[in-house]
Design an enzyme around this catalytic site. Sequence first.
Site, mmCIF file in Angstrom:
data_model
loop_
_atom_site.group_PDB
_atom_site.id
_atom_site.type_symbol
_atom_site.label_atom_id
_atom_site.label_comp_id
_atom_site.label_asym_id
_atom_site.label_seq_id
_atom_site.Cartn_x
_atom_site.Cartn_y
_atom_site.Cartn_z
ATOM 1 N N THR A 37 1.047 -1.724 0.446
ATOM 2 C CA THR A 37 0.421 -0.092 0.087
ATOM 3 C C THR A 37 0.696 1.357 0.332
ATOM 4 O O THR A 37 2.306 1.641 -0.327
ATOM 5 C CB THR A 37 -1.007 0.452 1.016
ATOM 6 N N THR A 135 -1.289 -2.393 19.796
ATOM 7 C CA THR A 135 -0.462 -0.541 19.986
ATOM 8 C C THR A 135 -1.017 0.289 21.606
ATOM 9 O O THR A 135 -1.994 -1.094 22.156
ATOM 10 C CB THR A 135 -1.682 -0.006 19.252
ATOM 11 N N ASP A 136 -0.467 0.273 21.917
ATOM 12 C CA ASP A 136 -0.898 0.961 23.532
ATOM 13 C C ASP A 136 -2.202 1.566 22.912
ATOM 14 O O ASP A 136 -3.103 1.510 24.179
ATOM 15 C CB ASP A 136 -0.179 1.772 24.051
ATOM 16 N N GLU A 137 -2.697 1.957 22.009
ATOM 17 C CA GLU A 137 -3.611 3.411 21.542
ATOM 18 C C GLU A 137 -4.841 1.905 21.795
ATOM 19 O O GLU A 137 -6.046 2.880 22.571
ATOM 20 C CB GLU A 137 -3.469 3.301 20.345
ATOM 21 N N TYR A 161 -8.601 3.857 14.439
ATOM 22 C CA TYR A 161 -7.637 2.598 14.155
ATOM 23 C C TYR A 161 -7.978 2.356 15.789
ATOM 24 O O TYR A 161 -7.580 0.724 15.223
ATOM 25 C CB TYR A 161 -6.188 4.453 14.238
ATOM 26 N N ALA A 163 -9.945 0.651 17.977
ATOM 27 C CA ALA A 163 -11.024 0.327 17.847
ATOM 28 C C ALA A 163 -10.683 -0.775 16.513
ATOM 29 O O ALA A 163 -11.520 -2.010 17.542
ATOM 30 C CB ALA A 163 -12.349 1.253 17.203
ATOM 31 N N LYS A 165 -7.504 -2.034 15.780
ATOM 32 C CA LYS A 165 -7.225 -2.992 16.602
ATOM 33 C C LYS A 165 -7.424 -3.848 17.117
ATOM 34 O O LYS A 165 -7.223 -4.247 17.525
ATOM 35 C CB LYS A 165 -5.284 -2.197 16.767
HETATM 36 P P1 NAD Z 1 2.907 1.081 8.500
HETATM 37 O O1 NAD Z 1 1.885 1.738 8.430
HETATM 38 O O2 NAD Z 1 4.675 1.418 8.567
HETATM 39 O O3 NAD Z 1 2.775 -0.782 7.628
HETATM 40 C C1 NAD Z 1 2.185 -1.431 7.505
HETATM 41 C C2 NAD Z 1 2.528 -2.879 6.112
HETATM 42 O O4 NAD Z 1 1.536 -2.942 5.704
HETATM 43 C C3 NAD Z 1 2.641 -2.042 5.012
HETATM 44 O O5 NAD Z 1 3.764 -2.881 4.241
HETATM 45 C C4 NAD Z 1 1.275 -1.582 4.237
HETATM 46 O O6 NAD Z 1 2.132 -1.959 2.290
HETATM 47 C C5 NAD Z 1 1.238 -3.448 4.903
HETATM 48 N N1 NAD Z 1 -0.068 -3.881 4.571
HETATM 49 C C6 NAD Z 1 -1.312 -3.054 4.714
HETATM 50 N N2 NAD Z 1 -2.267 -3.326 4.368
HETATM 51 C C7 NAD Z 1 -2.379 -4.666 3.696
HETATM 52 C C8 NAD Z 1 -2.832 -5.698 3.369
HETATM 53 N N3 NAD Z 1 -4.365 -5.511 3.117
HETATM 54 N N4 NAD Z 1 -2.130 -6.877 3.170
HETATM 55 C C9 NAD Z 1 -0.921 -7.162 3.172
HETATM 56 N N5 NAD Z 1 -0.585 -6.197 3.237
HETATM 57 C C10 NAD Z 1 -0.849 -4.838 4.236
HETATM 58 O O7 NAD Z 1 3.183 0.441 9.839
HETATM 59 P P2 NAD Z 1 3.946 0.501 10.581
HETATM 60 O O8 NAD Z 1 3.974 2.004 10.933
HETATM 61 O O9 NAD Z 1 5.279 -0.777 10.789
HETATM 62 O O10 NAD Z 1 3.316 -0.714 12.030
HETATM 63 C C11 NAD Z 1 3.106 -1.816 11.340
HETATM 64 C C12 NAD Z 1 2.315 -2.706 12.901
HETATM 65 O O11 NAD Z 1 2.645 -2.488 14.505
HETATM 66 C C13 NAD Z 1 0.954 -2.150 12.859
HETATM 67 O O12 NAD Z 1 -0.015 -3.201 12.657
HETATM 68 C C14 NAD Z 1 0.135 -1.017 13.643
HETATM 69 O O13 NAD Z 1 -1.023 -1.285 14.544
HETATM 70 C C15 NAD Z 1 1.335 -1.869 14.729
HETATM 71 N N6 NAD Z 1 2.061 -0.185 15.523
HETATM 72 C C16 NAD Z 1 2.693 0.503 14.773
HETATM 73 C C17 NAD Z 1 3.138 0.822 15.804
HETATM 74 C C18 NAD Z 1 3.885 3.069 16.125
HETATM 75 O O14 NAD Z 1 4.512 3.529 16.438
HETATM 76 N N7 NAD Z 1 3.652 2.793 13.958
HETATM 77 C C19 NAD Z 1 3.132 1.493 17.436
HETATM 78 C C20 NAD Z 1 2.476 0.912 17.607
HETATM 79 C C21 NAD Z 1 1.677 -0.530 16.749
HETATM 80 P P1 TYD Z 2 1.142 10.292 15.143
HETATM 81 O O1 TYD Z 2 2.580 10.039 15.145
HETATM 82 O O2 TYD Z 2 0.236 10.133 14.013
HETATM 83 O O3 TYD Z 2 1.185 8.711 16.229
HETATM 84 P P2 TYD Z 2 0.202 8.490 16.959
HETATM 85 O O4 TYD Z 2 -1.301 9.409 16.717
HETATM 86 O O5 TYD Z 2 -0.591 7.008 16.825
HETATM 87 O O6 TYD Z 2 -0.304 8.835 18.731
HETATM 88 O O7 TYD Z 2 1.237 10.895 16.317
HETATM 89 C C1 TYD Z 2 1.796 11.169 17.801
HETATM 90 C C2 TYD Z 2 1.053 12.750 18.169
HETATM 91 O O8 TYD Z 2 1.862 13.856 17.386
HETATM 92 C C3 TYD Z 2 -0.227 12.864 18.250
HETATM 93 O O9 TYD Z 2 -0.298 13.058 19.709
HETATM 94 C C4 TYD Z 2 -0.508 13.945 17.326
HETATM 95 C C5 TYD Z 2 0.743 14.164 17.176
HETATM 96 N N1 TYD Z 2 0.805 15.229 15.948
HETATM 97 C C6 TYD Z 2 0.634 16.614 15.796
HETATM 98 O O10 TYD Z 2 0.914 17.462 16.917
HETATM 99 N N2 TYD Z 2 0.667 16.588 14.616
HETATM 100 C C7 TYD Z 2 1.592 15.734 13.233
HETATM 101 O O11 TYD Z 2 0.891 16.833 12.881
HETATM 102 C C8 TYD Z 2 1.360 14.786 13.530
HETATM 103 C C9 TYD Z 2 0.792 13.815 12.273
HETATM 104 C C10 TYD Z 2 0.619 14.152 14.926
#
Ligand code: NAD
Ligand code: TYD
Length: 361
Positions: A37, A135-137, A161, A163, A165
Amino acid sequence: MKNVLVTGGAGFIGSNFIRYLLDVEKNVQVFNLDALTYAGSLENLKDLPDPLRYTFIKGDITDQSFLDAVLRERQVDTIVHFAAESHVDRSILGPAQFMHTNIIGTFTLLEAARKYWLQENDFPRDQIRFHHISTDEVFGSLAPGEPAWTEETPYAPNSPYAASKASSDHLVRSYGHTYGLPYSLTNCSNNYGPYHFPEKLIPLIILSALDEKALPVYGDGQQIRDWLHVEDHCRAIHLVVTKGANGSSYNIGGENQPANLTIVETICDILDELKPRTNGNPYRELIQFVKDRPGHDRRYAMDSSRIQRELGWSPRHTLKDGLCDTVNWYLSHPEWVLAIRKQQDYQAWLTKNYDTREKTS
Ligand code: NAD
Ligand code: TYD
């Protein structure tokens, strides 16, 4: 663990995990199943440590017959499930895709695992594992002074998001309880580090600053996240997959909880040192307060004592060093940055989320 299927391995955390896994596990084959994606990119998977043990498979986790075939053909014994729609702001503007990927996708993957591991075969339960990344969310939002979330904290997701997860976590747990599917689950806090897609706060601020664009801070900027370096996260996932108890969940946090505004100011100060502006002014003058995110969670904090106690994990990166390394990474990977910037979808997202957003200072 012989044949590991990583879903979403072309995204931010998944690609870091594949790199880590190939490095620490010398005998596993890694299959990366990703739909590519907007958030997934093969640019994230260049220069892997041992590419002969790595295979990319393009496909969608909502496609049942495709998943069934992949598990059979690759004789998958371990699934590490990252694939998801992961951005809260996008879930607010378009929740349907989040329900489809995060809920239906996880359900479809669980069905594939149940069929292949438990129905068509009868794998010894200690040789298979479904690991789900969450996620912690899912826990909602904390008031100032409230204790950090533990694995026993009830779920209270606030955004579409979160909900979606939470729903996927419940599905995983139910497959363990009902069918005896061996699983583990990790709920982690906000990650940061290399290959982070620049729609999320930290990389968005770094790239916007380098572009001399406004640095958007939602609301009063006093929201708090528990920042975790992605390498610390990958190490924790590997520990849980290999040593964590079947049917268990583990909270993972970075023990770094400054307000968003402090994060933005720190990035500005690091850039002042590493790449001063041509006009000599501080990057902080680009900070722009903008209209808040609807339903914006105020504070997240994770209590990681279970994984520390049971598996000996604790974070190694301090936020100051981690942020410095991250800024350096973006400065030293211009070809990666250019490839992302060229994405039409990315530019369209910036226009949609920011161009008409009300400025409040
Ligand atoms: P990301 O958005 O960077 O990557 C998601 C990946 O999933 C992409 O490579 C995308 O192509 C793939 N994907 C999406 N839909 C798909 C589908 N239908 N089939 C196959 N592949 C698909 O996400 P991330 O930040 O690397 O997060 C990875 C996981 O960790 C997620 O489950 C997210 O909820 C969880 N998570 C992320 C964070 C964070 O801070 N980034 C924190 C807590 C939990
Ligand atoms: P984000 O990186 O989108 O992660 P999450 O919403 O999953 O915590 O955002 C981190 C924090 O930063 C969140 O409190 C929202 C805030 N934020 C901004 O203030 N400005 C921005 O442009 C973005 C993307 C996030």
